[in-house]
Write a protein that holds these residues in place. Structure first.
Motif, mmCIF file in Angstrom:
data_model
loop_
_atom_site.group_PDB
_atom_site.id
_atom_site.type_symbol
_atom_site.label_atom_id
_atom_site.label_comp_id
_atom_site.label_asym_id
_atom_site.label_seq_id
_atom_site.Cartn_x
_atom_site.Cartn_y
_atom_site.Cartn_z
ATOM 1 N N LEU A 114 37.687 38.186 36.107
ATOM 2 C CA LEU A 114 38.380 39.347 35.552
ATOM 3 C C LEU A 114 39.707 39.516 36.275
ATOM 4 O O LEU A 114 39.922 38.965 37.347
ATOM 5 N N ASP A 115 40.590 40.278 35.648
ATOM 6 C CA ASP A 115 41.884 40.612 36.234
ATOM 7 C C ASP A 115 41.963 42.112 36.408
ATOM 8 O O ASP A 115 41.366 42.870 35.643
ATOM 9 N N THR A 116 42.715 42.546 37.399
ATOM 10 C CA THR A 116 43.044 43.946 37.553
ATOM 11 C C THR A 116 44.475 44.036 38.052
ATOM 12 O O THR A 116 44.981 43.087 38.666
ATOM 13 N N HIS A 117 45.110 45.141 37.786
ATOM 14 C CA HIS A 117 46.498 45.311 38.213
ATOM 15 C C HIS A 117 46.579 45.280 39.729
ATOM 16 O O HIS A 117 45.700 45.805 40.425
ATOM 17 N N ILE A 118 47.625 44.695 40.240
ATOM 18 C CA ILE A 118 47.781 44.534 41.680
ATOM 19 C C ILE A 118 47.822 45.871 42.415
ATOM 20 O O ILE A 118 47.439 45.962 43.578
ATOM 21 N N ASP A 119 48.247 46.934 41.733
ATOM 22 C CA ASP A 119 48.301 48.264 42.347
ATOM 23 C C ASP A 119 47.000 49.046 42.211
ATOM 24 O O ASP A 119 46.872 50.137 42.757
ATOM 25 N N ASN A 120 46.022 48.517 41.493
ATOM 26 C CA ASN A 120 44.780 49.239 41.238
ATOM 27 C C ASN A 120 43.789 48.984 42.376
ATOM 28 O O ASN A 120 42.788 48.282 42.219
ATOM 29 N N THR A 121 44.070 49.589 43.518
ATOM 30 C CA THR A 121 43.253 49.333 44.701
ATOM 31 C C THR A 121 41.836 49.892 44.567
ATOM 32 O O THR A 121 40.901 49.320 45.125
ATOM 33 N N ALA A 122 41.673 50.980 43.824
ATOM 34 C CA ALA A 122 40.315 51.515 43.630
ATOM 35 C C ALA A 122 39.451 50.495 42.890
ATOM 36 O O ALA A 122 38.296 50.264 43.267
ATOM 37 N N MET B 172 45.889 40.754 39.683
ATOM 38 C CA MET B 172 45.004 40.040 40.530
ATOM 39 C C MET B 172 43.927 39.396 39.679
ATOM 40 O O MET B 172 43.479 39.973 38.713
ATOM 41 N N HIS B 173 43.510 38.243 40.047
ATOM 42 C CA HIS B 173 42.573 37.443 39.263
ATOM 43 C C HIS B 173 41.358 37.194 40.137
ATOM 44 O O HIS B 173 41.489 36.767 41.270
ATOM 45 N N THR B 174 40.199 37.475 39.629
ATOM 46 C CA THR B 174 38.975 37.284 40.385
ATOM 47 C C THR B 174 38.105 36.267 39.675
ATOM 48 O O THR B 174 37.815 36.429 38.504
ATOM 49 N N ALA B 175 37.718 35.215 40.362
ATOM 50 C CA ALA B 175 36.821 34.207 39.801
ATOM 51 C C ALA B 175 35.765 33.897 40.838
ATOM 52 O O ALA B 175 36.085 33.413 41.907
ATOM 53 N N ASP B 176 34.548 34.196 40.548
ATOM 54 C CA ASP B 176 33.469 33.955 41.486
ATOM 55 C C ASP B 176 32.363 33.148 40.849
ATOM 56 O O ASP B 176 32.059 33.333 39.676
ATOM 57 N N ASN C 73 38.809 38.346 45.551
ATOM 58 C CA ASN C 73 40.152 38.076 45.054
ATOM 59 C C ASN C 73 40.486 36.626 45.389
ATOM 60 O O ASN C 73 40.710 36.288 46.540
ATOM 61 N N ARG C 74 40.525 35.779 44.373
ATOM 62 C CA ARG C 74 40.738 34.351 44.593
ATOM 63 C C ARG C 74 42.038 33.823 44.034
ATOM 64 O O ARG C 74 42.335 32.648 44.184
ATOM 65 N N ALA C 75 42.808 34.677 43.356
ATOM 66 C CA ALA C 75 44.061 34.199 42.768
ATOM 67 C C ALA C 75 44.980 35.374 42.494
ATOM 68 O O ALA C 75 44.544 36.531 42.479
ATOM 69 N N ILE C 76 46.233 35.093 42.293
ATOM 70 C CA ILE C 76 47.215 36.082 41.854
ATOM 71 C C ILE C 76 47.827 35.556 40.569
ATOM 72 O O ILE C 76 48.153 34.378 40.469
ATOM 73 N N ARG C 77 47.942 36.401 39.587
ATOM 74 C CA ARG C 77 48.505 36.009 38.293
ATOM 75 C C ARG C 77 49.949 36.467 38.211
ATOM 76 O O ARG C 77 50.277 37.572 38.599
ATOM 77 N N PHE C 78 50.815 35.592 37.717
ATOM 78 C CA PHE C 78 52.218 35.930 37.452
ATOM 79 C C PHE C 78 52.402 36.048 35.959
ATOM 80 O O PHE C 78 51.813 35.302 35.180
#
Length: 161
Positions: free
Chosen positions: A133-141, A1-5, A153-158
């Motif tokens: 920043l990025d975090t793993h898609i499964d890292n819900t905490a 997951m990609h976060t850009a704010d 959460n503004r983007a998803i990275r492949f």
């Protein structure tokens, strides 16, 4: 997951709390201070071969502007944030957080929030329009934590290994 704010992100309650007595935030610059950060980084990057591998990789990344901001109690690293300034067509100038980690037994004490808060003025001073920043898609905490810090959460990275 990609976060850009856009900056500044709304501060959380923890990010506005002062540093506890006997602690400080400073950049790890010498090999010794980088090695002191290894026990913290090892929790996030266990695939690294050890402290020497960590220092070697950091030195290589520093050629691209990587810096390591560390929360210290005396000579012990408590938490750290590895970051760099970048530029792209999507965000323009932005601060990218590669690594954000707190010692397991200190989680929930506000160190991650304090580090994010400390990076905000650095980003603003450098003319950054975004904090990413990025975090793993499964890292819900971590995703919940970042949301509490005002990040979205503004983007998803492949990617492909």
């Amino acid at each position: 997951m990609h976060t850009a704010d856009p900056l500044p992100a709304p501060p959380s309650r923890a990010s506005t709390s002062p540093l506890p007595a006997g602690t400080r935030l400073s950049h790890a610059q010498s090999d010794n201070t980088l090695r002191a950060g290894w026990p913290v980084m090892q929790q996030l990057r266990p695939h690294l071969a050890g402290a020497d591998d960590f220092v070697t990789r950091v030195r290589r990344m520093q050629a691209d502007g990587y810096r390591l901001l560390v929360a210290w109690r005396g000579e012990q690293a408590l938490a750290l944030a590895g970051y760099r300034l970048q530029f792209n067509l999507v965000c323009g100038q932005f601060l990218y957080v590669d690594d954000l980690v707190t010692l397991d037994d200190l989680r929930g004490e506000g160190w991650g929030a304090r580090l994010i808060a400390a990076l905000q003025p650095i980003a603003a001073q450098e003319g950054c329009a975004h904090f990413v920043l990025d975090t793993h898609i499964d890292n819900t905490a971590a995703q919940r934590f970042y949301a509490r810090q005002g990040l979205a959460n503004r983007a998803i990275r492949f990617s492909r290994a």
